[in-house]
Design a protein around this motif. Structure first.
Motif, PDB file in Angstrom:
ATOM      1  N   LYS A 109      20.313 -22.275  51.701  1.00  0.00           N
ATOM      2  CA  LYS A 109      19.638 -22.068  52.987  1.00  0.00           C
ATOM      3  C   LYS A 109      18.815 -20.776  52.935  1.00  0.00           C
ATOM      4  O   LYS A 109      17.669 -20.742  53.367  1.00  0.00           O
ATOM      5  N   HIS A 110      19.405 -19.725  52.397  1.00  0.00           N
ATOM      6  CA  HIS A 110      18.724 -18.427  52.267  1.00  0.00           C
ATOM      7  C   HIS A 110      17.478 -18.538  51.379  1.00  0.00           C
ATOM      8  O   HIS A 110      16.514 -17.790  51.565  1.00  0.00           O
ATOM      9  N   HIS A 111      17.501 -19.473  50.451  1.00  0.00           N
ATOM     10  CA  HIS A 111      16.366 -19.657  49.542  1.00  0.00           C
ATOM     11  C   HIS A 111      15.430 -20.783  49.983  1.00  0.00           C
ATOM     12  O   HIS A 111      14.690 -21.345  49.172  1.00  0.00           O
ATOM     13  N   GLY A 112      15.449 -21.106  51.257  1.00  0.00           N
ATOM     14  CA  GLY A 112      14.442 -21.989  51.824  1.00  0.00           C
ATOM     15  C   GLY A 112      14.768 -23.463  51.859  1.00  0.00           C
ATOM     16  O   GLY A 112      13.903 -24.273  52.199  1.00  0.00           O
ATOM     17  N   PHE A 113      15.985 -23.840  51.522  1.00  0.00           N
ATOM     18  CA  PHE A 113      16.358 -25.248  51.605  1.00  0.00           C
ATOM     19  C   PHE A 113      16.536 -25.610  53.077  1.00  0.00           C
ATOM     20  O   PHE A 113      17.249 -24.930  53.811  1.00  0.00           O
ATOM     21  N   SER A 114      15.866 -26.658  53.511  1.00  0.00           N
ATOM     22  CA  SER A 114      15.807 -27.004  54.932  1.00  0.00           C
ATOM     23  C   SER A 114      17.001 -27.784  55.448  1.00  0.00           C
ATOM     24  O   SER A 114      17.425 -27.600  56.582  1.00  0.00           O
ATOM     25  N   HIS A 115      17.522 -28.682  54.639  1.00  0.00           N
ATOM     26  CA  HIS A 115      18.554 -29.621  55.100  1.00  0.00           C
ATOM     27  C   HIS A 115      19.779 -29.495  54.195  1.00  0.00           C
ATOM     28  O   HIS A 115      19.881 -30.172  53.177  1.00  0.00           O
ATOM     29  N   VAL A 116      20.686 -28.607  54.610  1.00  0.00           N
ATOM     30  CA  VAL A 116      21.853 -28.292  53.792  1.00  0.00           C
ATOM     31  C   VAL A 116      23.120 -28.482  54.622  1.00  0.00           C
ATOM     32  O   VAL A 116      23.158 -28.122  55.801  1.00  0.00           O
ATOM     33  N   ALA A 117      24.152 -29.027  53.987  1.00  0.00           N
ATOM     34  CA  ALA A 117      25.456 -29.184  54.640  1.00  0.00           C
ATOM     35  C   ALA A 117      26.552 -28.833  53.640  1.00  0.00           C
ATOM     36  O   ALA A 117      26.334 -28.844  52.427  1.00  0.00           O
ATOM     37  N   ASN A 118      27.715 -28.516  54.180  1.00  0.00           N
ATOM     38  CA  ASN A 118      28.907 -28.286  53.374  1.00  0.00           C
ATOM     39  C   ASN A 118      29.886 -29.427  53.635  1.00  0.00           C
ATOM     40  O   ASN A 118      30.138 -29.776  54.793  1.00  0.00           O
ATOM     41  N   ILE A 119      30.416 -30.012  52.568  1.00  0.00           N
ATOM     42  CA  ILE A 119      31.421 -31.056  52.729  1.00  0.00           C
ATOM     43  C   ILE A 119      32.753 -30.342  52.966  1.00  0.00           C
ATOM     44  O   ILE A 119      33.357 -29.791  52.037  1.00  0.00           O
TER      45      ILE A 119
END
Length: 113
Positions: free
Chosen positions: A85-95
């Motif tokens: 997320k900090h590096h610009g990934f827009s759609h991130v989730a944690n399982i």
């Protein structure tokens, strides 16, 4: 804020994420952990990059693609999700709960360790 997705709800998250591209589940566990227990890719791509290698292999990942991170219990995957997320990934989730929760909630044939 990183979305926490319980394993039993991952299919819903993956389906919703498809509007942003083909979803990726990023397993950040160590190789010896993969040998003990792993999940089968079903409707998503599965990529294995140990947590410590993510920074040097970041260019292998598409920041526009939806990524759900997986580890043993959810701690390492949360750190990787935050890093992405900090590096610009827009759609991130944690399982949430990791592969241990996957074994309990989705597929009891996956060994617990």
């Amino acid at each position: 804020m990183i979305e926490q997705v319980p394993p039993h709800d991952l299919a819903r998250w993956l389906k919703a994420a498809e509007t942003h591209g083909r979803p990726l589940v990023l397993d950040v566990r160590e190789p010896q952990e993969w040998q003990v227990a792993s999940i089968q890719a079903d409707g998503f791509e599965l990529q294995l990059i140990p947590m410590g290698a993510v920074p040097v292999r970041l260019r292998e990942l598409d920041p526009e693609r939806p990524v759900a991170c997986l580890c043993h219990h959810g701690g390492r995957s949360m750190q990787v999700a935050s890093f992405l997320k900090h590096h610009g990934f827009s759609h991130v989730a944690n399982i949430a709960g990791g592969i241990d929760a996957w074994s309990r909630e989705v597929d009891p044939s996956v060994p617990r360790y």
